[in-house]
Motif scaffolding. Structure first.
Motif, short mmCIF file in Angstrom:
data_model
loop_
_atom_site.label_atom_id
_atom_site.label_comp_id
_atom_site.label_asym_id
_atom_site.label_seq_id
_atom_site.Cartn_x
_atom_site.Cartn_y
_atom_site.Cartn_z
N TRP A 93 34.00 42.11 52.64
CA TRP A 93 32.59 42.42 52.87
C TRP A 93 31.71 41.82 51.79
O TRP A 93 30.56 41.44 52.03
CB TRP A 93 32.38 43.93 52.99
N HIS A 96 31.11 38.36 52.81
CA HIS A 96 30.31 38.38 54.02
C HIS A 96 28.82 38.53 53.69
O HIS A 96 27.98 37.74 54.15
CB HIS A 96 30.77 39.59 54.85
N ILE A 97 28.50 39.54 52.90
CA ILE A 97 27.10 39.80 52.57
C ILE A 97 26.55 38.70 51.67
O ILE A 97 25.37 38.30 51.80
CB ILE A 97 26.95 41.18 51.91
N THR A 117 27.53 41.99 61.26
CA THR A 117 27.87 43.14 60.43
C THR A 117 28.57 44.22 61.26
O THR A 117 28.60 45.38 60.88
CB THR A 117 26.61 43.72 59.75
N ALA A 128 27.55 47.80 56.13
CA ALA A 128 27.36 46.36 56.13
C ALA A 128 25.99 45.98 56.66
O ALA A 128 25.34 45.04 56.17
CB ALA A 128 28.46 45.69 56.95
N THR A 129 25.52 46.70 57.67
CA THR A 129 24.22 46.40 58.25
C THR A 129 23.10 46.73 57.28
O THR A 129 22.12 45.98 57.16
CB THR A 129 24.04 47.16 59.58
N GLY A 132 23.16 43.88 54.90
CA GLY A 132 22.67 42.65 55.53
C GLY A 132 21.16 42.60 55.61
O GLY A 132 20.53 41.59 55.29
N ALA A 140 21.02 41.73 63.30
CA ALA A 140 22.44 42.01 63.18
C ALA A 140 23.15 41.73 64.50
O ALA A 140 22.57 41.91 65.57
CB ALA A 140 22.66 43.48 62.79
#
Length: 342
Positions: A93, A96-97, A117, A128-129, A132, A140
């Motif tokens: 993660w 990812h972010i 996310t 995660a959202t 993001g 998203a």
């Protein structure tokens, strides 16, 4: 801390990365008021962008920036960051972010950044959202809980947990999740003003079922997107092939019905999906010389016979239509680097 965009001699930094007064969502106090679902609903061509790697398996941000810039120059309107094509399933993660934030910081004024996310864990999807949107993504992408699956009511509750955070595209791909998102779930989600639309992979009957009721749909299948767009009222496509031929995919989505162009692209699209995505795309981009031939396991390059077939297809379609400037070449097995620890 500002994320630095990679550069090479032929790459020009987009204005969003250098003009402080231009729209940089992650630097704006009013970020939640800057992007609405309506801003996403009009996008016709969204690329599920590839994530390139360095030989040790880390992100190759220089190659990534160049690839995104080629999408912008060819008229792509949005990118999915860290989706299946971008191998979000192989990222931590943190990675990812970081990649979502990097994309926003470098390109957020020139292209819509849609961060994948989604998760099979509602708790992870929420966290995660939040991250993001905190780093400035415009929307998203959310999948339904996979593997463990859940009930219809559980799916509705899952999406209800993330929709209030910002513009959202729901992604239905039963071949990967093992469970279809039925229309009842989408209609429930459509009660939220944050539902931008659906990336639908089930087929054009389902596409039309939604579009006839005013729900925005993007085809998730390159091989069906022409008919989805022009015969079933889809807004556009979330495309894998546009990584390779963004200009031709834009023409397919913007220039009216064009069965001849669709037929011309079909052998390439079929080749891309001979093995599960992104195996074909990774192989193709490496042979075009726009990314290093590095694969994070468990993905492996296509065999030599398929690599040779791709070279021939590039010549038939025309090298000028593909990203990059180097001559296409069939790489040898020894040219590829396979990374299991990264």
């Amino acid at each position: 801390m500002m994320l630095v965009c990679g550069r090479n001699a032929r790459w020009r930094s987009p204005e969003a990365a250098v003009i402080s007064s231009f729209h940089l969502p992650m630097r704006s106090f009013e970020v939640k008021n800057r992007t609405f679902a309506e801003d996403i609903k009009s996008l016709r061509l969204i690329t599920a962008i590839k994530t390139p790697y360095l030989p040790d398996g880390r992100f190759d941000l220089e190659a990534y920036d160049s690839l995104v810039n080629m999408q912008i120059e060819n008229g792509v309107e949005g990118v999915i960051v860290g989706g299946t094509t971008g191998e979000g399933q192989l990222m931590s993660w943190d990675e990812h972010i970081m990649l979502i934030g990097h994309t926003v910081n470098c390109f957020g004024g020139s292209i819509k950044v849609i961060g994948n996310t989604g998760s099979n864990s509602t708790r992870e999807a929420i966290h995660a959202t939040e991250q993001g949107f905190a780093v400035g993504m415009h929307a998203a992408l959310h999948i339904n809980p996979y593997y463990g699956k859940t009930s219809i009511e559980g799916m509705i509750s899952h999406f209800d947990s993330v929709l209030p955070m910002g513009p959202t595209i729901i992604y239905n791909v039963p071949s990967r999740t093992g469970q279809d998102i039925p229309p009842s779930v989408i209609f429930a989600a459509a009660e939220s003003p944050n539902l931008a639309g659906v990336k639908e992979c089930v087929g054009n009957d389902r596409v039309e079922h939604y579009t006839s009721k005013g729900i925005v749909v993007w085809s998730g299948n390159d091989d069906q997107c022409h008919d989805s767009r022009w015969d079933h009222d889809a807004t556009g496509v979330v495309s894998v092939a546009s990584n390779l031929v963004p200009g031709l995919m834009r023409e397919l989505m913007f220039a009216g019905k064009n069965p001849a162009l669709n037929s011309k692209l079909m052998p390439l699209i079929e080749w891309l999906f001979k093995e599960p995505n992104p195996i074909g795309l990774n192989t193709a981009l490496a042979q075009l010389g726009v990314v290093r031939p590095v694969f994070r396991l468990p993905y492996l390059p296509l065999p030599l016979s398929e690599r040779l077939e791709f070279v021939n297809m590039v010549k038939e379609i025309g090298r000028q239509h593909f990203v990059g400037e180097r001559d296409v070449q069939a790489l040898d097995d020894d040219d590829f680097i396979l990374v299991g620890r990264y």
